[in-house]
Enzyme design. Structure first.
Site, PDB file in Angstrom:
ATOM      1  N   ASP A  18      -7.584   0.622  -7.432  1.00  0.00           N
ATOM      2  CA  ASP A  18      -6.475   0.902  -8.350  1.00  0.00           C
ATOM      3  C   ASP A  18      -6.875   0.629  -9.789  1.00  0.00           C
ATOM      4  O   ASP A  18      -7.235  -0.494 -10.146  1.00  0.00           O
ATOM      5  CB  ASP A  18      -5.254   0.055  -7.962  1.00  0.00           C
ATOM      6  CG  ASP A  18      -4.777   0.425  -6.579  1.00  0.00           C
ATOM      7  OD1 ASP A  18      -4.521   1.611  -6.350  1.00  0.00           O
ATOM      8  OD2 ASP A  18      -4.703  -0.468  -5.717  1.00  0.00           O
ATOM      9  N   ALA A  34       7.647   1.171   3.651  1.00  0.00           N
ATOM     10  CA  ALA A  34       8.252   2.425   3.167  1.00  0.00           C
ATOM     11  C   ALA A  34       7.547   2.879   1.894  1.00  0.00           C
ATOM     12  O   ALA A  34       7.292   4.078   1.687  1.00  0.00           O
ATOM     13  CB  ALA A  34       9.741   2.209   2.902  1.00  0.00           C
ATOM     14  N   LYS A  35       7.204   1.911   1.058  1.00  0.00           N
ATOM     15  CA  LYS A  35       6.472   2.222  -0.186  1.00  0.00           C
ATOM     16  C   LYS A  35       5.121   2.857   0.134  1.00  0.00           C
ATOM     17  O   LYS A  35       4.687   3.813  -0.531  1.00  0.00           O
ATOM     18  CB  LYS A  35       6.330   0.943  -1.019  1.00  0.00           C
ATOM     19  CG  LYS A  35       5.504   1.080  -2.277  1.00  0.00           C
ATOM     20  CD  LYS A  35       4.106   0.533  -2.069  1.00  0.00           C
ATOM     21  CE  LYS A  35       3.179   0.844  -3.213  1.00  0.00           C
ATOM     22  NZ  LYS A  35       1.858   0.231  -3.044  1.00  0.00           N
ATOM     23  N   ASN A  45      -3.713   3.300   1.796  1.00  0.00           N
ATOM     24  CA  ASN A  45      -3.649   3.880   0.444  1.00  0.00           C
ATOM     25  C   ASN A  45      -5.044   4.297  -0.039  1.00  0.00           C
ATOM     26  O   ASN A  45      -5.183   5.313  -0.714  1.00  0.00           O
ATOM     27  CB  ASN A  45      -3.075   2.869  -0.543  1.00  0.00           C
ATOM     28  CG  ASN A  45      -1.647   2.492  -0.227  1.00  0.00           C
ATOM     29  OD1 ASN A  45      -0.964   3.194   0.519  1.00  0.00           O
ATOM     30  ND2 ASN A  45      -1.197   1.387  -0.780  1.00  0.00           N
ATOM     31  N   GLU A  92       3.565  -9.203  -2.486  1.00  0.00           N
ATOM     32  CA  GLU A  92       3.583 -10.333  -3.424  1.00  0.00           C
ATOM     33  C   GLU A  92       4.293  -9.922  -4.724  1.00  0.00           C
ATOM     34  O   GLU A  92       5.019 -10.710  -5.328  1.00  0.00           O
ATOM     35  CB  GLU A  92       2.145 -10.766  -3.725  1.00  0.00           C
ATOM     36  CG  GLU A  92       1.390 -11.347  -2.543  1.00  0.00           C
ATOM     37  CD  GLU A  92       0.765 -10.307  -1.603  1.00  0.00           C
ATOM     38  OE1 GLU A  92       1.034  -9.094  -1.753  1.00  0.00           O
ATOM     39  OE2 GLU A  92       0.002 -10.708  -0.709  1.00  0.00           O
ATOM     40  N   ASP A 146     -11.271  -2.802 -13.250  1.00  0.00           N
ATOM     41  CA  ASP A 146     -10.499  -2.372 -14.417  1.00  0.00           C
ATOM     42  C   ASP A 146      -9.642  -3.491 -14.980  1.00  0.00           C
ATOM     43  O   ASP A 146      -9.008  -3.294 -16.017  1.00  0.00           O
ATOM     44  CB  ASP A 146      -9.563  -1.214 -14.053  1.00  0.00           C
ATOM     45  CG  ASP A 146      -8.430  -1.688 -13.158  1.00  0.00           C
ATOM     46  OD1 ASP A 146      -8.725  -2.240 -12.078  1.00  0.00           O
ATOM     47  OD2 ASP A 146      -7.259  -1.564 -13.555  1.00  0.00           O
ATOM     48  N   ASP A 195     -13.625  -1.451  -7.083  1.00  0.00           N
ATOM     49  CA  ASP A 195     -12.181  -1.643  -6.991  1.00  0.00           C
ATOM     50  C   ASP A 195     -11.569  -0.234  -6.886  1.00  0.00           C
ATOM     51  O   ASP A 195     -12.232   0.763  -7.196  1.00  0.00           O
ATOM     52  CB  ASP A 195     -11.707  -2.358  -8.271  1.00  0.00           C
ATOM     53  CG  ASP A 195     -10.207  -2.349  -8.405  1.00  0.00           C
ATOM     54  OD1 ASP A 195      -9.523  -2.744  -7.447  1.00  0.00           O
ATOM     55  OD2 ASP A 195      -9.705  -1.937  -9.480  1.00  0.00           O
TER      56      ASP A 195
HETATM   57  C1  XBP Z   1      -4.242  -3.430  -6.912  1.00  0.00           C
HETATM   58  C2  XBP Z   1      -2.925  -4.006  -6.682  1.00  0.00           C
HETATM   59  C3  XBP Z   1      -2.147  -3.524  -5.583  1.00  0.00           C
HETATM   60  C4  XBP Z   1      -1.444  -2.219  -5.771  1.00  0.00           C
HETATM   61  C5  XBP Z   1      -0.419  -2.071  -4.693  1.00  0.00           C
HETATM   62  O1  XBP Z   1      -5.056  -4.398  -7.574  1.00  0.00           O
HETATM   63  O2  XBP Z   1      -2.519  -4.906  -7.356  1.00  0.00           O
HETATM   64  O3  XBP Z   1      -1.155  -4.469  -5.388  1.00  0.00           O
HETATM   65  O4  XBP Z   1      -0.755  -2.209  -7.012  1.00  0.00           O
HETATM   66  O5  XBP Z   1      -0.996  -2.021  -3.440  1.00  0.00           O
HETATM   67  P1  XBP Z   1      -6.630  -4.240  -7.637  1.00  0.00           P
HETATM   68  P2  XBP Z   1      -0.173  -2.460  -2.128  1.00  0.00           P
HETATM   69  O6  XBP Z   1      -6.909  -2.921  -8.322  1.00  0.00           O
HETATM   70  O7  XBP Z   1      -7.094  -5.388  -8.480  1.00  0.00           O
HETATM   71  O8  XBP Z   1      -7.160  -4.306  -6.229  1.00  0.00           O
HETATM   72  O9  XBP Z   1       1.276  -2.164  -2.375  1.00  0.00           O
HETATM   73  O10 XBP Z   1      -0.743  -1.626  -1.016  1.00  0.00           O
HETATM   74  O11 XBP Z   1      -0.385  -3.933  -1.942  1.00  0.00           O
HETATM   75 MG    MG Z   2      -7.815  -2.564 -10.195  1.00  0.00          MG
END
Ligand code: XBP
Ligand code: MG
Length: 250
Positions: free
Chosen positions: A12, A85-86, A129, A56, A184, A10
Site C-alpha cells: 500500500d 465486508a471492507k 487484497n 486496528e 512509502d 511493501d
Molecule cells: C497498509 C495498511 C493497511 C491498509 C488496510 O500499511 O496500513 O492497514 O490500509 O489493509 P503498509 P487491511 O503499506 O505499511 O503495509 O484493511 O487489509 O488491514
Molecule cells: Mg505502505
C-alpha cells in the site's frame, strides 16, 4: 556493499496508491452497508493511517474520533465483520481497475525477474487484497512471481513492528543486509530497519510526504521511467530511473 539477494516490497502506497481510492473507499462502503454513518474523508483518513491494519484502524477511529459511538458487546466480532465486508469491497474496486501500479514498479519487477533476483512482499494489508491488486494490474500469474508474500495477521504485530520483515527474511533464509526493501511510509521504514535491513528505498506519496525517513537510504517521489525521472528529497531530478544498477550502489 553487499549483493542483492532479494527485493522486498511493501504494497500500500509503494506498489500502488491504494489508500485514498482503494482502502478508504472500501471502508466507507462497508460502513454504509452496515447502516453506520461514518465517513472517512481524505483528510481524516490521513490521520487514521497513523495506525496500520484495517481492524486496528477501525478501533483507533472509535477511540480517538468517534467516542460517542456505543460499541456493541461483541466488539471484536463486530469489527471483524466490518473488516471482512471492507475486504470484499476492496477486491471489487481492484477488479474495476481503479488503482494502477505506481510508475516504474512493473519495469523494476521485470528487471529483477530477468536477472533471477527473488521478489517478496512484506505488508500489513490482508493477503486477499495483495492478490487482488496483483491480479488486476499484472495478471493472475504475477502472484507466483513473489517467492514469499508476508501479509496481514500472519504475524502478531503490524508495522512499525519489524515482525513482517522478520517473517519474510526468515522464509527467504536471508539476512537484512542481503536485501533491499521498498517502502512509502515512516512506519514501513521503521519496520524494515528494525528487522536489520540497511538498504531501504522510499517512494513517498501525498499521505507520507514529510514523515521521518532518516533511516532510509534514498527517498524519491517515484521509481520513475526513462522519460519520467524520479525527483529526490532535495527537489533535484535523478539522472536515471531507479534500476538494479542504481540499487546495487545503495
Ligand atoms: C497498509 C495498511 C493497511 C491498509 C488496510 O500499511 O496500513 O492497514 O490500509 O489493509 P503498509 P487491511 O503499506 O505499511 O503495509 O484493511 O487489509 O488491514
Ligand atoms: Mg505502505
Amino acid at each position: 556493499m553487499s549483493s542483492i539477494e532479494a527485493l522486498i516490497f511493501d504494497v500500500d502506497g509503494t506498489l500502488a496508491d491504494t489508500e485514498r481510492d482503494g482502502h478508504r473507499v472500501a471502508f466507507n462502503r462497508a460502513f454504509a452497508d452496515a447502516g453506520l454513518d461514518w465517513d472517512w474523508d481524505v483528510e481524516l483518513y490521513g490521520q487514521l493511517l497513523t495506525v496500520t491494519g484495517g481492524k486496528e484502524r477501525i478501533k483507533f477511529y472509535l477511540e480517538k474520533f468517534n467516542t460517542a459511538f456505543e460499541a456493541p458487546a461483541d466488539f471484536d466480532p463486530f469489527v471483524a465483520r466490518l473488516h471482512a465486508a471492507k475486504t470484499e469491497h476492496y477486491k471489487g474496486l481492484m477488479a474495476e481497475g481503479r488503482v494502477p501500479l505506481r510508475p516504474g514498479v512493473e519495469r523494476l519487477l521485470g528487471e529483477a525477474r530477468a536477472q533471477g533476483i527473488p521478489l517478496a512482499i512484506a505488508t500489513t494489508t490482508t493477503v486477499d487484497n495483495v492478490n487482488a491488486l496483483l491480479e488486476n494490474t499484472l495478471g493472475a500469474e504475477s502472484i507466483g512471481w513473489f517467492a514469499e508474500i508476508g501479509a496481514g495477521d500472519i504475524v502478531p504485530a503490524k508495522k512499525p513492528a519489524p515482525d513482517i520483515y522478520d517473517w519474510v527474511l526468515g522464509r527467504l533464509q536471508l539476512k537484512g543486509n542481503q536485501v533491499i526493501a521498498f517502502e512509502d511510509s515512516g512506519h514501513g521504514v521503521t519496520s524494515a530497519a528494525d528487522a536489520g535491513i540497511d538498504r531501504i528505498l522510499v517512494t513517498i506519496n501525498d499521505y507520507t510526504r514529510g514523515q521521518d525517513f532518516s533511516r532510509a537510504s534514498l527517498v524519491v517521489d517515484q521509481l520513475g521511467e526513462p522519460g519520467h525521472l524520479p525527483v529526490g528529497a532535495n527537489g533535484q531530478s535523478l539522472d536515471q530511473p531507479i534500476d538494479l544498477e542504481m540499487l546495487a550502489r545503495l
